[in-house]
Motif scaffolding. Structure first.
Motif, PDB file in Angstrom:
ATOM      1  N   GLU A 147      39.388  50.979  73.157  1.00 58.96           N
ATOM      2  CA  GLU A 147      38.196  50.258  72.965  1.00 58.96           C
ATOM      3  C   GLU A 147      37.909  50.210  71.587  1.00 58.96           C
ATOM      4  N   HIS A 154      34.933  39.988  71.109  1.00 56.81           N
ATOM      5  CA  HIS A 154      35.404  40.047  72.825  1.00 56.81           C
ATOM      6  C   HIS A 154      34.600  38.850  73.529  1.00 56.81           C
ATOM      7  N   HIS A 156      39.915  38.601  70.187  1.00 58.52           N
ATOM      8  CA  HIS A 156      40.408  39.819  70.724  1.00 58.52           C
ATOM      9  C   HIS A 156      41.340  40.292  69.585  1.00 58.52           C
ATOM     10  N   TYR A 178      38.562  37.556  79.447  1.00 54.96           N
ATOM     11  CA  TYR A 178      37.287  37.278  78.939  1.00 54.96           C
ATOM     12  C   TYR A 178      36.346  37.563  79.822  1.00 54.96           C
ATOM     13  N   TYR A 198      34.851  41.078  80.235  1.00 50.67           N
ATOM     14  CA  TYR A 198      33.911  41.570  79.479  1.00 50.67           C
ATOM     15  C   TYR A 198      32.429  41.352  79.984  1.00 50.67           C
TER      16      TYR A 198
END
Length: 713
Positions: free
Chosen positions: A434, A441, A656, A690, A693
């Motif tokens: 990460e 993001h 991303h 997506y 997140y």
């Protein structure tokens, strides 16, 4: 900001929300990488199972030994001997350490080597015996548990009993010879200490008697210092008296030399009488001279008397000055005597101090020897008490027996540690991955990071739900068009420049999707593809280079406003194959495309020409919207030139993937060229990923969106 005036409750809430956000983000990170973490845990569990299956089983056999100290106190907390108290738990721990000692292990190794088929005694063999041996004791009892672990239960029981027998044999053979030796050593040391103490005390006494030192304390030194101070005070007074006498003598000599009488001499009685007689004689001389004349015999007699009186006065003054001189000599002599006394007193004081210091050193040695003698005496008494104690007696309560149940390896422990370690490793890798991912993001990250608004998200095309993705992308494009003022009700913008920081950002998909959405809204659209071409285009239609260089061709093309055939748009972007508009009443949709034919080397000739500006200006008058697809801003400078003729500039960013630093560098380059970027569009968004997140599971609103598109599109 002055934090002293902030509401502490509000600040506390902000801090709490900040840390809650950090924790929630960390949990979302782990949730996104759950497959990797679970895979690592599965691999670790499988490896642990393989290790357990291949590991040799271990068996442990235990024996219990009870230690009997013979004499206990009434409370059971200690043992009395020789007037001293001993902690029984400490003695039991001592016995346990004796069992664990290398000496016992060496004797057991010798016994095993002497047996038929025994292994030779080596250091590794002794270390193996000590490693597999376990000795535990309880401070609340006299029991010692001795255990041994081996691959065979019978072997484990045999070696355990051998350890017990070796310990009991050593304990029965061991006596308190060490305590006796310590007692004898303490006795010899005490004798030497007494002799040394006697010699030290005699040396101190002889030194005191030799130098007649009565008192070495602080009081004795204070008396000598007081005497010294008195002598110094007397010497200072004598010096002051001598200075006064010398000053008096100097004044007297000066007055005599001037023919005067010093005041302190004039105050003497005999001097005063002579002065009065002199004055009386002077008056008589004056009176007789006035009455009888200067040569009268009575005047001569009066003058003779005056001369005699003055002679006597000078004689007395001389005697007084001589007396002062004698006083000066006496003062000097007294001052010298007192200074000599002070010097002798100082020498005596210094000498006495050094002798007292030497005496105190001798006394300190004697005191140190006395303290050592006391310590030796106490240790001697304790060693005597230990030597008088009964030997510790131990007996076997339970002998070791073979136990067929394996004691190791512990499957649950190994499996748990493997899974826990794999989970920890997976969490660490998740956070590292990460950290390595520097792209955008979430939509709300764009504005704080770039100071540009995120205009929308362009979803990536998936085969499973192609129709729903097309509907969502179409609505996203319509929203972007409304935000940029490209609809029929908004005429503020005519020319749109679409650029990107790097190649492969989804710029062409964004341009074509936006053009098709505008076309469906009834807007005529011209696409100017300014991206370089890798291979020469054999299409016979006019290219961008022709439009810039040839005014006639440009005007002819713009006047025609012909729609492009479907294969041209499909060749530009295969993802639009299923989303192209339909032909209505034999009329092709009003969408035109001008493509570039040449590569990067011809870009300077194309975009340096003023014809590019004329092309855009004329196209804006013929088409409702002109969309220019520019090359990547970080690689080619064409975007900086094309941005000067555009009303709106938007930048496509791959979700991303494109690093934030690269996006900011591209924006900085545009801003340095005085180009305003109106917004950023995130392309290639995996909508399923997506959502991770924001939450752990897909939001119910997302399912509602898809259901809505499926029902009404």
């Amino acid at each position: 900001m002055n934090w002293a005036f902030q509401n502490p409750i509000r600040l506390e809430g902000a801090v709490r929300r900040h840390f809650e956000s950090i924790g929630y983000t960390a949990m979302l990170t782990l949730w996104r990488r759950k497959r990797m973490i679970l895979a690592l845990m599965a691999v670790a569990a499988l490896a642990a199972v393989v290790v357990l299956l291949k590991s040799e089983k271990r068996y442990t056999s235990n024996a219990l030994v009870q230690v009997d100290f013979g004499r206990e106190d009434q409370t059971g907390n200690g043992r009395q001997g020789g007037g001293l108290s001993f902690d029984v738990s400490a003695l039991v721990e001592t016995e346990a350490r004796f069992v664990r000692s290398r000496a016992i292990a060496r004797q057991v190794a010798d016994a095993l080597a002497a047996a038929p088929g025994g292994e030779p005694v080596t250091e590794r063999r002794i270390q193996d015996l000590m490693r597999d041996l376990t000795v535990r004791n309880d401070s609340r009892s006299y029991l010692i548990e001795i255990g041994y672990t081996a691959n065979d239960p019978k072997r484990a029981a045999e070696i355990t009993n051998l350890f017990v027998d070796t310990y009991l044999r050593n304990r029965s053979e061991t006596s308190f010879a060490a305590a006796r030796r310590a007692s004898d050593w303490y006795a010899a040391q005490m004798k030497e200490a007494r002799t040394a103490l006697e010699a030290a005390e005699n040396a101190a006494g002889d030194y005191r008697a030799t130098y007649n030192i009565v008192d070495t304390t602080a009081d004795g030194g204070a008396l000598q210092q007081q005497k010294m101070r008195e002598l110094v005070s007397q010497s200072n007074s004598a010096s002051l008296a001598r200075l006064n006498e010398e000053a008096r003598l100097e004044r007297a000599n000066r007055a005599v030399a001037e023919g005067n009488i010093p005041p302190d001499i004039a105050a003497l009685p005999q001097i005063q009488r002579l002065i009065e007689s002199r004055e009386t004689a002077r008056r008589q001389v004056a009176e007789l001279s006035a009455s009888s004349g200067e040569r009268h015999p009575s005047v001569e007699r009066a003058r003779a008397l005056l001369s005699e009186t003055e002679a006597r006065l000078r004689e007395e003054v001389g005697k007084s000055v001589a007396t002062i001189s004698e006083d000066v000599g006496n003062a000097r002599r007294l001052e010298g005597e007192l200074e000599e006394s002070v010097r002798k007193a100082k020498l005596a004081l210094i000498d006495n101090k050094s002798r007292e210091a030497e005496l105190r050193t001798l006394q300190g040695r004697a005191e140190a020897t006395r303290s050592r003698l006391k310590t030796l005496t106490d240790n001697y008494v304790q060693s005597q008490a230990l030597s008088d104690l009964k030997p510790v007696v131990a007996q076997v309560m339970i002998a070791a027996e073979p136990i067929e149940t394996p004691s190791g390896p512990k499957a649950s422990l190994i499996l748990g540690l493997a899974i826990l370690g794999a989970a920890t490793l997976g969490a660490g890798l998740a956070f590292l991955l990460e950290r390595r991912d520097t792209g955008f993001h979430r939509e709300d990250e764009v504005l704080p990071e770039t100071d540009c608004t995120c205009l929308g998200l362009v979803a990536a095309t998936t085969g499973a739900a192609m129709r729903l993705d097309i509907a969502a992308r179409r609505e996203t494009m319509r929203g972007i068009a409304a935000s940029l003022g490209l609809t029929a009700f908004q005429t503020s913008a005519k020319t749109v420049l679409v650029t990107s920081a790097l190649p492969g950002e989804g710029k062409s998909l964004l341009v074509d999707s936006l053009a098709l959405s505008l076309m469906e809204m009834g807007r005529s659209v011209l696409i100017i593809d300014a991206s370089p071409c890798s291979e020469p285009d054999r299409d016979t239609r006019p290219a961008l280079e022709d439009m810039v260089a040839d005014t006639a061709s440009r005007r002819q093309f713009l006047e025609s406003r012909r729609g492009e055939p479907m294969p041209v748009l499909q060749r530009r972007n295969a993802n639009l194959r299923n989303s192209l508009p339909l032909v209505v009443a034999g009329h092709m949709a009003p969408l035109s495309v001008i493509q570039r034919r040449t590569g990067l080397s011809e870009g300077g000739a194309v975009f340096a020409n003023a014809g590019i500006g004329d092309l855009v200006k004329e196209a804006s008058s013929k088409f409702d919207v002109v969309i220019i697809e520019a090359p990547p801003i970080m690689l080619v400078a064409d975007s900086l030139i094309l941005a000067q003729v555009a009303d709106v500039v938007i930048q496509a960013v791959r979700w991303h993937e494109t690093p934030k630093a690269t996006v900011n560098a591209a924006l900085k380059r545009l801003r340095e060229a005085s180009v305003r970027v109106h917004g950023i569009v995130l392309t290639g968004v995996n909508m399923a990923k997506y959502q991770t997140y924001y939450s752990f599971f897909r939001s119910p609103s997302t399912r509602k969106f898809r259901k809505y598109y499926a029902a009404f599109d």
